[in-house]
Motif scaffolding. Structure first.
Motif, PDB file in Angstrom:
ATOM      1  N   ILE A 101       2.231   0.452 -10.479  1.00 43.04           N
ATOM      2  CA  ILE A 101       1.102   0.482  -9.881  1.00 43.04           C
ATOM      3  C   ILE A 101       0.410  -0.769  -9.929  1.00 43.04           C
ATOM      4  CG2 ILE A 101      -1.112   1.767  -9.495  1.00 43.04           C
ATOM      5  CD1 ILE A 101       0.425   4.496 -10.158  1.00 43.04           C
ATOM      6  N   SER A 102       0.369  -1.269 -11.171  1.00 40.36           N
ATOM      7  CA  SER A 102      -0.556  -2.595 -11.390  1.00 40.36           C
ATOM      8  C   SER A 102       0.158  -3.639 -10.901  1.00 40.36           C
ATOM      9  CB  SER A 102      -0.580  -2.789 -12.968  1.00 40.36           C
ATOM     10  OG  SER A 102      -1.156  -3.870 -13.305  1.00 40.36           O
TER      11      SER A 102
ATOM     12  N   LEU B 282       0.895  -1.116   0.103  1.00 41.94           N
ATOM     13  CA  LEU B 282       0.112  -0.185   0.100  1.00 41.94           C
ATOM     14  C   LEU B 282       0.835   1.383  -0.116  1.00 41.94           C
ATOM     15  CD1 LEU B 282      -2.744  -1.068   2.406  1.00 41.94           C
ATOM     16  CD2 LEU B 282      -2.802  -0.847   0.005  1.00 41.94           C
TER      17      LEU B 282
ATOM     18  N   SER C 225       2.048  -3.659  -8.087  1.00 43.07           N
ATOM     19  CA  SER C 225       1.829  -3.474  -6.589  1.00 43.07           C
ATOM     20  C   SER C 225       0.290  -3.900  -6.228  1.00 43.07           C
ATOM     21  CB  SER C 225       2.274  -2.271  -6.134  1.00 43.07           C
ATOM     22  OG  SER C 225       3.526  -1.771  -6.331  1.00 43.07           O
ATOM     23  N   ALA C 226      -0.675  -3.472  -6.986  1.00 41.08           N
ATOM     24  CA  ALA C 226      -1.992  -3.658  -6.716  1.00 41.08           C
ATOM     25  C   ALA C 226      -2.172  -5.264  -6.851  1.00 41.08           C
ATOM     26  CB  ALA C 226      -2.869  -3.045  -7.677  1.00 41.08           C
TER      27      ALA C 226
ATOM     28  N   GLN D 289       4.196   5.420  -6.243  1.00 43.42           N
ATOM     29  CA  GLN D 289       4.148   5.316  -7.278  1.00 43.42           C
ATOM     30  C   GLN D 289       3.098   6.456  -7.844  1.00 43.42           C
ATOM     31  OE1 GLN D 289       3.579   1.146  -7.724  1.00 43.42           O
ATOM     32  NE2 GLN D 289       5.787   0.777  -6.661  1.00 43.42           N
ATOM     33  N   THR D 290       1.843   6.298  -7.358  1.00 48.20           N
ATOM     34  CA  THR D 290       0.566   7.042  -7.550  1.00 48.20           C
ATOM     35  C   THR D 290       1.200   8.694  -7.541  1.00 48.20           C
ATOM     36  OG1 THR D 290      -0.911   5.408  -7.098  1.00 48.20           O
ATOM     37  CG2 THR D 290      -1.721   7.747  -7.331  1.00 48.20           C
TER      38      THR D 290
ATOM     39  N   LEU E 244       2.004   1.538  -3.300  1.00 45.93           N
ATOM     40  CA  LEU E 244       1.123   2.283  -4.423  1.00 45.93           C
ATOM     41  C   LEU E 244       1.056   3.847  -4.247  1.00 45.93           C
ATOM     42  CD1 LEU E 244      -1.617  -0.504  -4.145  1.00 45.93           C
ATOM     43  CD2 LEU E 244      -0.942   0.423  -6.151  1.00 45.93           C
ATOM     44  N   ARG E 245       1.158   4.142  -2.938  1.00 38.70           N
ATOM     45  CA  ARG E 245       0.959   5.561  -2.636  1.00 38.70           C
ATOM     46  C   ARG E 245       2.143   6.512  -3.342  1.00 38.70           C
ATOM     47  NH1 ARG E 245      -0.368   7.932   3.025  1.00 38.70           N
ATOM     48  NH2 ARG E 245      -0.022   9.656   1.945  1.00 38.70           N
TER      49      ARG E 245
END
Length: 234
Positions: free
Chosen positions: A35-36, A9, A38-39, A15-16, A12-13
């Motif tokens: 992001i993909s 998580l 990590s998700a 990279q976003t 994700l933050r």
């Protein structure tokens, strides 16, 4: 578990945030790929935690037992893994007894056990390797998953069943929950899990030994090795 969840998580933050700051389409595309990934890791971890919780739930242990044919459970499941095997160029096959392999158990939990074994084998087998799922009928019902992957050192063969434990030196990401889930579910079914080195020289054989269904006599053992069915068929 909280630490394991925070890691993807947090990634994700970050990279976003980086993607939002970028103006170069190529860099944005690369950030979106990360992001993909990590998700996907976060989703896999959540699914494994849910599987572990399901295996520990008392209502599953008490009420959801029925007669299950391991061979019938395996065949459609293997086709779901074919795209991953093709992507890595892995020779992916099935060797069966070609007869019902009946045990008493919970089909949902047994499906989780088998999926985790196959997922591990494909994950840790390098490009061009080989993964074989095998069923054997003796006085017990046996499922084996054999790979030509990185292998598990003897000193780690018991520790890999501890939650969140991962063998050092592997380049693959993972949560360290796959084999603990396998053992938890196996114990619910009065089954035993063992790890051994692949006699071919590289990789691991995971064997799960189940008692046959109490309501059905075990089939006679079949002599000699069975033919190997490749997925997809050649």
């Amino acid at each position: 578990a909280a630490h394991q969840m925070r890691t993807p998580l947090t990634g994700l933050r970050m990279q976003t945030d980086l993607a939002l700051m970028e103006s170069d389409p190529a860099q944005i595309h690369r950030s979106l790929q990360q992001i993909s990934q990590s998700a996907e890791r976060a989703s896999h971890l959540i699914n494994q935690l849910l599987s572990l919780a399901r295996a520990e739930a008392s209502y599953e242990k008490i009420y959801a037992v029925e007669q299950v044919d391991l061979e019938a459970l395996l065949r459609p499941m293997l086709t779901d893994f074919v795209p991953r095997a093709l992507q890595k160029g892995i020779d992916f096959g099935l060797e069966t007894t070609d007869q019902p392999l009946l045990i008493d158990g919970n089909p949902v939990l047994l499906g989780e056990l088998l999926k985790n074994l196959i997922d591990n084998a494909l994950k840790y087998t390098p490009v061009g390797g080989c993964v074989t799922v095998r069923t054997i009928a003796t006085e017990k019902a046996i499922v084996e998953v054999e790979d030509t992957g990185v292998g598990i050192p003897e000193a780690d063969r018991e520790r890999v069943f501890e939650r969140f434990y991962r063998v050092l030196g592997s380049a693959e990401s993972g949560s360290g929950l796959g084999l603990p889930i396998v053992r938890e579910i196996a114990e619910l079914h009065r089954a035993k899990v063992s790890l051994s080195p692949n006699p071919a020289g590289q990789g691991t054989i995971v064997q799960v030994v189940f008692p046959f269904s109490r309501t059905e006599p075990p089939p006679p053992a079949l002599p000699g090795p069975m033919a190997r069915n490749q997925f997809p068929p050649a």
